[in-house]
Design an enzyme around this catalytic site. Structure first.
Site, PDB file in Angstrom:
ATOM      1  N   CYS A   1     -10.134  -4.888  -0.927  1.00 36.95           N
ATOM      2  CA  CYS A   1      -8.836  -4.582  -1.512  1.00 36.95           C
ATOM      3  C   CYS A   1      -8.104  -5.856  -1.901  1.00 36.95           C
ATOM      4  O   CYS A   1      -6.959  -5.828  -2.278  1.00 36.95           O
ATOM      5  CB  CYS A   1      -7.993  -3.701  -0.586  1.00 36.95           C
ATOM      6  SG  CYS A   1      -7.628  -4.439   0.973  1.00 36.95           S
TER       7      CYS A   1
ATOM      8  N   GLN B   1      -5.730   1.830   8.531  1.00 36.25           N
ATOM      9  CA  GLN B   1      -6.980   2.551   8.219  1.00 36.25           C
ATOM     10  C   GLN B   1      -7.201   3.733   9.148  1.00 36.25           C
ATOM     11  O   GLN B   1      -7.880   4.695   8.787  1.00 36.25           O
ATOM     12  CB  GLN B   1      -8.188   1.611   8.306  1.00 36.25           C
ATOM     13  CG  GLN B   1      -8.281   0.612   7.180  1.00 36.25           C
ATOM     14  CD  GLN B   1      -8.501   1.245   5.817  1.00 36.25           C
ATOM     15  OE1 GLN B   1      -8.836   2.422   5.695  1.00 36.25           O
ATOM     16  NE2 GLN B   1      -8.289   0.466   4.777  1.00 36.25           N
TER      17      GLN B   1
ATOM     18  N   THR C   1      16.922  -0.269  -1.759  1.00 36.52           N
ATOM     19  CA  THR C   1      16.994   1.183  -1.961  1.00 36.52           C
ATOM     20  C   THR C   1      15.613   1.805  -1.754  1.00 36.52           C
ATOM     21  O   THR C   1      14.629   1.352  -2.333  1.00 36.52           O
ATOM     22  CB  THR C   1      17.506   1.487  -3.386  1.00 36.52           C
ATOM     23  OG1 THR C   1      18.812   0.911  -3.513  1.00 36.52           O
ATOM     24  CG2 THR C   1      17.578   2.980  -3.654  1.00 36.52           C
TER      25      THR C   1
ATOM     26  N   SER D   1       0.288   3.185   6.125  1.00 39.79           N
ATOM     27  CA  SER D   1       0.415   3.020   4.683  1.00 39.79           C
ATOM     28  C   SER D   1       0.144   4.346   3.984  1.00 39.79           C
ATOM     29  O   SER D   1      -0.841   5.018   4.292  1.00 39.79           O
ATOM     30  CB  SER D   1      -0.595   1.955   4.227  1.00 39.79           C
ATOM     31  OG  SER D   1      -0.680   1.930   2.831  1.00 39.79           O
TER      32      SER D   1
ATOM     33  N   THR E   1       0.933  -3.786   4.081  1.00 41.36           N
ATOM     34  CA  THR E   1       1.066  -5.248   4.137  1.00 41.36           C
ATOM     35  C   THR E   1       2.465  -5.634   4.602  1.00 41.36           C
ATOM     36  O   THR E   1       2.629  -6.483   5.499  1.00 41.36           O
ATOM     37  CB  THR E   1       0.786  -5.861   2.748  1.00 41.36           C
ATOM     38  OG1 THR E   1      -0.541  -5.496   2.357  1.00 41.36           O
ATOM     39  CG2 THR E   1       0.915  -7.370   2.762  1.00 41.36           C
TER      40      THR E   1
ATOM     41  N   ASN F   1     -11.020  -1.931   8.773  1.00 41.75           N
ATOM     42  CA  ASN F   1     -11.161  -1.423   7.413  1.00 41.75           C
ATOM     43  C   ASN F   1     -12.571  -1.568   6.851  1.00 41.75           C
ATOM     44  O   ASN F   1     -12.953  -0.836   5.953  1.00 41.75           O
ATOM     45  CB  ASN F   1     -10.161  -2.129   6.484  1.00 41.75           C
ATOM     46  CG  ASN F   1     -10.080  -3.609   6.709  1.00 41.75           C
ATOM     47  OD1 ASN F   1      -9.797  -4.069   7.818  1.00 41.75           O
ATOM     48  ND2 ASN F   1     -10.328  -4.389   5.668  1.00 41.75           N
TER      49      ASN F   1
ATOM     50  N   HIS G   1      -0.811   5.136   0.786  1.00 42.44           N
ATOM     51  CA  HIS G   1      -1.967   5.382  -0.104  1.00 42.44           C
ATOM     52  C   HIS G   1      -3.282   5.470   0.649  1.00 42.44           C
ATOM     53  O   HIS G   1      -4.253   6.039   0.149  1.00 42.44           O
ATOM     54  CB  HIS G   1      -2.022   4.343  -1.234  1.00 42.44           C
ATOM     55  CG  HIS G   1      -2.453   2.961  -0.849  1.00 42.44           C
ATOM     56  ND1 HIS G   1      -3.655   2.429  -1.257  1.00 42.44           N
ATOM     57  CD2 HIS G   1      -1.853   2.001  -0.115  1.00 42.44           C
ATOM     58  CE1 HIS G   1      -3.760   1.178  -0.793  1.00 42.44           C
ATOM     59  NE2 HIS G   1      -2.684   0.905  -0.098  1.00 42.44           N
TER      60      HIS G   1
END
Ligand code: PLP
Length: 370
Positions: free
Chosen positions: A310, A168, A227, A188, A72, A140, A190
């Site tokens: 999601c 995706q 960070t 991404s 995102t 997706n 995950h």
């Protein structure tokens, strides 16, 4: 405890053991990667190794890879940094990560097979206004793979810049920024089987990156302050590397078996079946609300999703399937997305459960299984 079958990989993938090991090992490295002392340098070395791994997996240069908090943020950063006075053009099937930041964008239609209309893109680009185009590599919900290379050629011909949401696609097909010839790529962790909370925006050498979203302490070469989460980044890199060994032919075989089982119960496949991610199928059961199917399958210990699943637990009619002009089927389709570790027993369980669910929810149309 009954065995649960997880077939919702496009929402998030199970963590890969290699990613878990990398995260745990990196948690033992104490140090801020911006600190100049040896502890900081050790953390920085871990992070820069990961940056090199991820950049090389996705056809980019490490010095142009920006770590973000996920897909995102990578999409939002691309739109923010690259729009810079340009008109924004997006496809009708973009994820909300793009739709919500693109503002008042021109929207490109897709055909009923789920593929974006490149003729419409060319018509838009011809009117010579400087444009930022956002086109996802794979959808997706349907898994449909978009003609990004062709879109990039059009964009370059007309002087537009192209951002590609590959969130995706990454890990489910070959994804390379250099081959696509786009200006930027969002990925991404995950969705690859790495930890959540980490992603990246990969920039091409000629990407016009105007300004960061977060400036902070100047990390990421001033392109994203804050960070960096070194442990998550290490897990992200391990997942990216590990995903290259996935047997996508076997995953497609399992996906096809699930799809055939559903089709035998009257389900209809949404999207062009010949241009899809190996792990994804979107199947509509005429007359049965998608939310009902998801709940019924959940009670059968199977995790799948409906619509843009999601997004915070809500089940809404999918904007993707609506854009494909699927009529009432748009509210009656579920997404089955196989994880990297899907097995034949997962599919056998799904096939039997789907037959029971279809028979119960569509009693007039489907004969009850013996
Ligand atoms: N882009 C696409 C195509 C997605 O499917 C998703 C999540 O489902 C995102 C972006 C957002 O990614 P993240 O969950 O890492 O923020």
């Amino acid at each position: 405890m009954p065995t649960r079958r997880y077939l919702d990989a496009n929402a998030t993938q199970p963590l890969r053991p290699a990613a878990r090991d990398a995260v745990l090992a990196a948690f033992d490295v104490t140090g801020n990667p911006s600190s100049v002392h040896a502890s900081g340098r050790a953390a920085r070395r871990l992070m820069e190794d990961a940056r090199e791994t991820i950049a090389s997996c996705f056809g980019g240069e490490p010095e142009r890879l920006i770590f973000t908090s996920g897909g995102t943020e990578a999409d939002a950063l691309a739109v923010h940094a690259m729009s810079n006075g340009r008109r924004t053009i997006i496809s009708a099937i973009e994820h909300d990560a793009v739709r919500s930041t693109a503002g008042d964008a021109t929207v490109l239609p897709v055909a009923p097979d789920g593929i974006v209309d490149l003729g419409a893109l060319e018509d838009q680009l011809k009117d010579s206004v400087a444009s930022l185009v956002c086109l996802m590599l794979a959808n997706n919900e349907t898994g449909c793979i978009q003609p990004v290379q062709e879109a990039a050629a059009l964009c370059r011909r007309f002087g537009a810049v192209l951002h590609v949401d590959a969130v995706q696609a990454a890990g489910r097909m070959d994804v390379r920024l250099d081959t696509l010839n786009a200006h930027s790529l969002a990925i991404s962790s995950h969705k690859l089987g790495g930890p959540a909370g980490c992603g990246a925006l990969l920039l091409a050498a000629d990407c016009p990156f105007a300004a960061p979203l977060i400036s902070g302490g100047g990390q990421e070469r001033g392109r994203r302050g804050g960070t960096q989460p070194v442990a998550l980044i290490a897990g992200f890199a391990a997942a990216a590397r590990d995903s290259e060994t996935d047997d996508l032919v076997q995953i497609a075989r399992l996906r096809d078996a699930a799809e055939h089982a559903a089709a035998a119960c009257g389900a209809v496949v949404c999207g062009d079946p010949s241009r899809r991610l190996a792990n994804t199928t979107c199947i509509g059961l005429p007359g049965v609300a998608a939310g009902m199917q998801v709940i019924a399958l959940d009670l059968e210990n199977i995790a799948v999703s409906a619509g843009a699943a999601c997004s915070s637990g809500k089940v809404t009619t999918s904007h993707v399937l609506q854009a494909m002009k699927l009529g009432s089927l748009a509210g009656q389709a579920i997404r089955v997305s196989l994880p990297w570790n899907a097995t034949q027993p997962d599919i056998d369980h799904f096939a039997a459960a789907y037959a029971r669910v279809a028979a119960r929810l569509r009693p007039a149309l489907v004969p009850h299984p013996a």
